[in-house]
Design an enzyme around this catalytic site. Structure first.
Site, PDB file in Angstrom:
ATOM      1  N   ARG A  53      -6.930  13.276   1.635  1.00 23.02           N
ATOM      2  CA  ARG A  53      -5.586  12.920   1.160  1.00 23.02           C
ATOM      3  C   ARG A  53      -4.530  13.318   2.197  1.00 23.02           C
ATOM      4  NH1 ARG A  53      -2.882  16.082  -1.859  1.00 23.02           N
ATOM      5  NH2 ARG A  53      -4.555  16.853  -3.177  1.00 23.02           N
ATOM      6  N   TYR A 105      13.542  -7.716  -0.928  1.00 19.36           N
ATOM      7  CA  TYR A 105      12.381  -7.796  -1.810  1.00 19.36           C
ATOM      8  C   TYR A 105      12.779  -7.267  -3.187  1.00 19.36           C
ATOM      9  CZ  TYR A 105       7.641  -7.261  -3.497  1.00 19.36           C
ATOM     10  OH  TYR A 105       6.491  -7.351  -4.224  1.00 19.36           O
ATOM     11  N   ASP A 175      12.617  -3.344   6.939  1.00 19.64           N
ATOM     12  CA  ASP A 175      11.443  -3.992   6.349  1.00 19.64           C
ATOM     13  C   ASP A 175      11.188  -5.250   7.177  1.00 19.64           C
ATOM     14  OD1 ASP A 175       9.631  -5.498   4.881  1.00 19.64           O
ATOM     15  OD2 ASP A 175      10.533  -5.047   2.928  1.00 19.64           O
ATOM     16  N   LYS A 200       0.586  -8.349   3.463  1.00 21.35           N
ATOM     17  CA  LYS A 200       0.981  -9.699   3.885  1.00 21.35           C
ATOM     18  C   LYS A 200       0.358 -10.023   5.241  1.00 21.35           C
ATOM     19  CE  LYS A 200       3.247  -9.133   0.082  1.00 21.35           C
ATOM     20  NZ  LYS A 200       4.637  -8.743  -0.004  1.00 21.35           N
TER      21      LYS A 200
HETATM   22  C1  PLP Z   1       5.373  -7.732  -0.640  1.00 25.49           C
HETATM   23  C2  PLP Z   1       6.575  -7.132  -0.043  1.00 25.49           C
HETATM   24  C3  PLP Z   1       6.894  -5.795  -0.287  1.00 25.49           C
HETATM   25  C4  PLP Z   1       6.086  -4.921  -1.219  1.00 25.49           C
HETATM   26  O1  PLP Z   1       4.797  -4.703  -0.692  1.00 25.49           O
HETATM   27  P1  PLP Z   1       3.494  -4.467  -1.596  1.00 25.49           P
HETATM   28  O2  PLP Z   1       2.394  -4.343  -0.611  1.00 25.49           O
HETATM   29  O3  PLP Z   1       3.360  -5.637  -2.536  1.00 25.49           O
HETATM   30  O4  PLP Z   1       3.723  -3.202  -2.379  1.00 25.49           O
HETATM   31  C5  PLP Z   1       8.024  -5.279   0.343  1.00 25.49           C
HETATM   32  N1  PLP Z   1       8.786  -6.029   1.155  1.00 25.49           N
HETATM   33  C6  PLP Z   1       8.499  -7.325   1.394  1.00 25.49           C
HETATM   34  C7  PLP Z   1       9.383  -8.116   2.303  1.00 25.49           C
HETATM   35  C8  PLP Z   1       7.380  -7.919   0.816  1.00 25.49           C
HETATM   36  O5  PLP Z   1       7.110  -9.208   1.042  1.00 25.49           O
END
Ligand code: PLP
Length: 381
Positions: A53, A105, A175, A200
């Site tokens: 962890r 998001y 992000d 993604k």
């Molecule tokens: C999907 C997404 C998230 C969240 O990520 P998860 O892996 O689903 O928790 C955050 N920011 C963007 C731009 C995303 O497309």
């Protein structure tokens, strides 16, 4: 000195960064499943690990590669993109001031609103760069940027946001899930931390939920973030980390192929009679195009949105009639996805109801165009 020192990032990714190691000189890294590591008689840890962890060797390959791709000092994998994003915010002190975008998001935006109330965080939202500049006339602790931003793909000037954030005493977190390290390197533009939903493009095959943060420097904020991961326990499983590493090896060709197709689809439908608007930063008509052209290198990503003439009913009908596109949420995988975003986000959504969000995959682009054409034609008839 590693002999890949002067290689291009696509070479680093294709090789999975690492060199083969004894005893077998495996071409791919082994899967480390251990949750705990043996202590020597003298009390030390000869393997340098105590408990998974805190620090699992299962993460080493993907973290090292992501660090190189984003040109940061340290990377940390998380159990999801949300776990990565929330770890940054949980590292703030109560009373901190956060400045975040209106377009981001939606699940993170919703969580941020709840969190800021419970945590006595001052939260201000900006609609564009000028509003961000105005809000940063006062001191702040953290500035959040998402670019291109869900689901309309607004572009934020990262270098300008970094200057403004730093002048206000704040850290800048970007992000960069949609831009990917293929097209944008936020740390080089002045960001302090870059975040990805590795679910993604980084993994790219719709079979892992994961997140990652990469920091420009290993400072006290980074130490608090790492402590949130280790103690909060939002860690990725070893097999998911291994799959992510495998997905990363094809990151560049996957993302470039998908972005080329997205550009073709955007151009094809921009003046289509059944389409009210195509939202894609690669189109000169997109409000963020000029900034995107400066800060994105080699492409504009593979996400676009189509606003359908005829409103919500027509948009839903088009989504119902596609045959190749899969109707699903998420993005960044090899298969193309389409979704009626407003109904996924539900009440409180800022998404236009005539909007279909499209994640372009790596299928033959003419097949994708034909599929959208037949769905639009059947809806117009
Ligand atoms: C999907 C997404 C998230 C969240 O990520 P998860 O892996 O689903 O928790 C955050 N920011 C963007 C731009 C995303 O497309």
């Amino acid at each position: 000195m590693p002999h890949d020192e002067h290689c291009h990032p696509d070479t680093l990714a294709a090789r999975g960064l690492g060199d083969a190691e004894p005893p077998y000189y495996d071409i791919v890294p082994p899967l480390h499943l251990a949750s705990t590591f043996e202590r020597a008689a003298d009390g030390g840890y000869p393997g340098g690990r105590v408990y998974a962890r805190d620090a699992s060797p299962a993460y080493d390959a993907a973290e090292a590669l992501l660090c190189r791709l984003e040109q940061g000092a340290a990377a940390a994998l998380f159990a999801s993109g949300m776990a990565a994003a929330t770890a940054v915010l949980l590292a703030l002190r109560p009373g901190a001031r956060v400045v975040a975008p209106q377009a981001m998001y939606w699940a993170l935006r919703r969580w941020l609103i709840e969190f800021s109330t419970n945590w006595q965080i001052t939260l201000d939202f900006y609609a564009d760069g000028d509003e961000l500049a105005e809000l940063l006339g006062r001191p702040a602790d953290l500035v959040w940027v998402e670019t291109p931003a869900n689901p309309t793909w607004e572009i934020t000037d990262i270098a300008r946001a970094a200057d403004l954030a730093h002048a206000a005493g704040a850290r800048l977190v970007v992000d960069s899930t949609v831009a990917t390290p293929v097209f944008t390197r936020p740390l080089n533009l002045g960001a302090d931390i870059v975040m990805h939903s590795a679910t993604k493009y980084l993994n790219g095959h719709s079979d892992v939920v994961a997140g990652v943060l990469v920091a420009r420097v290993e400072d006290e904020l980074w130490a608090r973030i790492k402590s949130t991961r280790a103690s909060g326990g939002a860690i990725l499983g070893p097999f998911e980390a291994w799959l992510l590493n495998r997905g990363l090896r094809t990151l560049f060709p996957r993302v470039r192929a998908a972005a080329d197709s997205a550009a073709s689809i955007a151009a094809h439908f921009e003046h289509h009679p059944a389409i009210a608007a195509v939202l894609y930063p690669g189109l000169p008509s997109h409000p963020g195009h000029d900034i995107a052209a400066r800060q994105m290198e080699g492409g504009y990503g593979a996400m676009l949105s189509l606003r359908i003439r005829g409103g919500e009913d027509a948009a839903r009908a088009v989504a119902a009639r596609v045959r190749l596109f899969r109707r699903a949420t998420s993005l960044g995988s090899v298969e193309s996805l389409i979704e009626h975003r407003a109904s996924v986000e539900g009440s409180g959504t800022r998404c236009p109801v005539d909007l279909l969000r499209v994640s372009v995959g790596i299928e033959n682009v003419q097949d994708l165009i034909n599929d959208l054409e037949q769905a639009l034609r059947a809806t117009a008839d």
